[in-house]
Design a protein around this motif. Structure first.
Motif, mmCIF file in Angstrom:
data_model
loop_
_atom_site.group_PDB
_atom_site.id
_atom_site.type_symbol
_atom_site.label_atom_id
_atom_site.label_comp_id
_atom_site.label_asym_id
_atom_site.label_seq_id
_atom_site.Cartn_x
_atom_site.Cartn_y
_atom_site.Cartn_z
ATOM 1 N N THR A 52 0.825 -1.209 0.000
ATOM 2 C CA THR A 52 0.000 0.000 0.000
ATOM 3 C C THR A 52 0.860 1.260 0.000
ATOM 4 N N HIS A 53 0.274 2.349 -0.523
ATOM 5 C CA HIS A 53 0.938 3.644 -0.389
ATOM 6 C C HIS A 53 0.322 4.382 0.802
ATOM 7 N N ASP A 54 -0.712 3.776 1.423
ATOM 8 C CA ASP A 54 -1.498 4.439 2.452
ATOM 9 C C ASP A 54 -1.243 3.764 3.808
ATOM 10 N N LEU A 55 -0.416 4.412 4.625
ATOM 11 C CA LEU A 55 -0.072 3.794 5.911
ATOM 12 C C LEU A 55 -1.284 3.702 6.837
ATOM 13 N N GLY A 56 -2.292 4.557 6.602
ATOM 14 C CA GLY A 56 -3.518 4.491 7.406
ATOM 15 C C GLY A 56 -4.229 3.165 7.188
ATOM 16 N N VAL A 57 -4.216 2.665 5.954
ATOM 17 C CA VAL A 57 -4.846 1.378 5.640
ATOM 18 C C VAL A 57 -4.133 0.252 6.391
ATOM 19 N N ALA A 58 -2.802 0.387 6.497
ATOM 20 C CA ALA A 58 -2.011 -0.682 7.119
ATOM 21 C C ALA A 58 -2.115 -0.690 8.636
ATOM 22 N N ALA A 59 -2.502 0.452 9.227
ATOM 23 C CA ALA A 59 -2.418 0.586 10.681
ATOM 24 C C ALA A 59 -3.211 -0.486 11.425
ATOM 25 N N ARG A 60 -4.367 -0.903 10.893
ATOM 26 C CA ARG A 60 -5.200 -1.898 11.585
ATOM 27 C C ARG A 60 -4.660 -3.313 11.397
ATOM 28 N N LEU A 61 -3.879 -3.506 10.339
ATOM 29 C CA LEU A 61 -3.512 -4.869 9.943
ATOM 30 C C LEU A 61 -2.077 -5.270 10.262
ATOM 31 N N ALA A 62 -1.152 -4.336 10.097
ATOM 32 C CA ALA A 62 0.257 -4.744 9.964
ATOM 33 C C ALA A 62 0.957 -5.001 11.295
ATOM 34 N N ASP A 63 1.772 -6.044 11.321
ATOM 35 C CA ASP A 63 2.654 -6.323 12.453
ATOM 36 C C ASP A 63 4.037 -5.731 12.185
ATOM 37 N N THR A 64 4.505 -5.918 10.942
ATOM 38 C CA THR A 64 5.817 -5.387 10.582
ATOM 39 C C THR A 64 5.676 -4.525 9.324
ATOM 40 N N ALA A 65 6.660 -3.672 9.103
ATOM 41 C CA ALA A 65 6.592 -2.763 7.945
ATOM 42 C C ALA A 65 7.934 -2.704 7.244
ATOM 43 N N ALA A 66 7.869 -2.536 5.934
ATOM 44 C CA ALA A 66 9.061 -2.253 5.138
ATOM 45 C C ALA A 66 8.695 -1.083 4.239
ATOM 46 N N VAL A 67 9.572 -0.104 4.152
ATOM 47 C CA VAL A 67 9.307 1.069 3.314
ATOM 48 C C VAL A 67 10.233 0.986 2.095
#
Ligand code: SF4
Length: 330
Positions: A210-225
């Motif tokens: 995603t380009h939208d970190l708001g979308v990921a906030a509910r789902l993601a455990d880890t992140a890579a940019v």
């Protein structure tokens, strides 16, 4: 063992305009039942990483490195084994779901077909599973909707059909490539909640692009940019969101939280004409001379010459990979 592990994944496309470096030394992991969010602006190479996993890149792609799926090297598996993995073990949903459905086949039949292909059951049993799955993804009156064609569904309902098709064979990993981008803002929220509920219920790991970190906030455990084909920061989603260490990650989060000026100055470089040194240097307010000549190596999850952990531990032995000069002609 991680479910999915990428080590130094490189994807190049030779073109008349030069070599397009779509993925450069990308190393990522998805653990069982967890969600990894791959974030970055459009055109930075995120979808290429997803298509590499599914081995759906055009034949002109030059791919090297390693993609391990439960220990197996996906890049060297025969196509017959990949057909078993696609849809059954790893599924994918796309940004434009309507384009992925056949307009002249009823939506329910397309879900049932996925069951027949992967679970080798009778058509009657496959239809029953399809209706059950339509119900689980929140499609009202699934018995009736089973017999409707894709054009009779709204955008949100079409994405639910795609999610049903992707999850009906209970894959261990769902790759969701910009799953909410084409939807209205109110429907986006519903879709995120649906993905959270289904991944919890089935124990499915999610690779969210995603380009939208708001979308990921509910789902993601880890992140890579990702920026211009490279991973520039990794960590727990919370750490990356709350204490970003890379100037680009900070700019991305700042742009996302500023609804009045949601942009980062400058433009994303063409992947066929990348700048030397740090690829973010033409847009970075903190760039110094070394940034213009030397690509920083990944060190403690950050690819930046200003990363304070590099200074503490020194350059030798503390880096996850060596520094290197990049040339768009590689
Ligand atoms: Fe900015 Fe230099 Fe860090 Fe790149 S390496 S992000 S140009 S400070």
């Amino acid at each position: 063992m991680p479910l999915l592990e990428m080590n130094s994944l490189n994807v190049r496309f030779p073109t008349k305009a030069g070599v397009v470096i779509a993925s450069d030394q990308v190393s990522l992991k998805v653990e069982p039942g967890q969600t990894l969010c791959l974030a970055g602006e459009s055109g930075c190479g995120k979808s290429i990483v997803a298509l590499s996993i599914m081995r759906l890149l055009p034949s002109t792609a030059r791919v090297s490195g390693e993609i391990r799926w439960m220990g197996q090297d996906l890049l060297s598996l025969p196509e017959s084994r990949m057909r078993q993995i696609r849809g059954k073990e790893i599924s994918m949903i796309f940004e434009q779901p309507a384009r992925c459905l056949n307009p002249v086949i009823k939506a329910g039949e397309q879900i049932a077909e996925a069951v027949v292909v992967h679970d080798r059951c009778s058509r009657k049993e496959a239809r029953k599973k399809a209706v059950e799955m339509m119900e689980q993804v929140g499609i009202p009156d699934p018995e009736k909707r089973f017999h409707q064609y894709p054009h009779e569904f709204s955008g949100g309902m079409i994405q639910r059909v795609m999610i049903a098709m992707a999850l009906v064979s209970r894959p261990q990993l769902l790759i969701a490539d910009e799953p909410t981008t084409a939807l209205d803002i109110t429907i986006q929220h519903q879709m995120v909640e649906l993905l959270v509920a289904l991944s919890d219920r089935f124990g499915t790991a999610v690779f969210l692009i995603t380009h939208d970190l708001g979308v990921a906030a509910r789902l993601a455990d880890t992140a890579a940019v990702m920026y211009a084909g490279s991973i520039i920061e990794t960590g727990s989603f919370r750490q990356v969101l709350e204490t970003p260490r890379h100037p680009y990650t900070r700019a991305l989060i700042g742009a996302a939280s500023n609804q009045w000026a949601p942009s980062i100055p400058g433009t994303v470089p063409e992947l066929s004409c990348l700048p030397d040194g740090c690829r973010f240097h033409p847009r970075c307010s903190q760039a110094t001379d070394i940034c213009r000549h030397q690509m920083p190596g990944m060190c403690h999850g950050v690819r930046c010459h200003l990363n304070p952990e590099r200074d503490i531990s020194g350059l030798n032995g503390a880096q996850d990979e060596p520094e290197y000069k990049i040339s768009s002609r590689r």
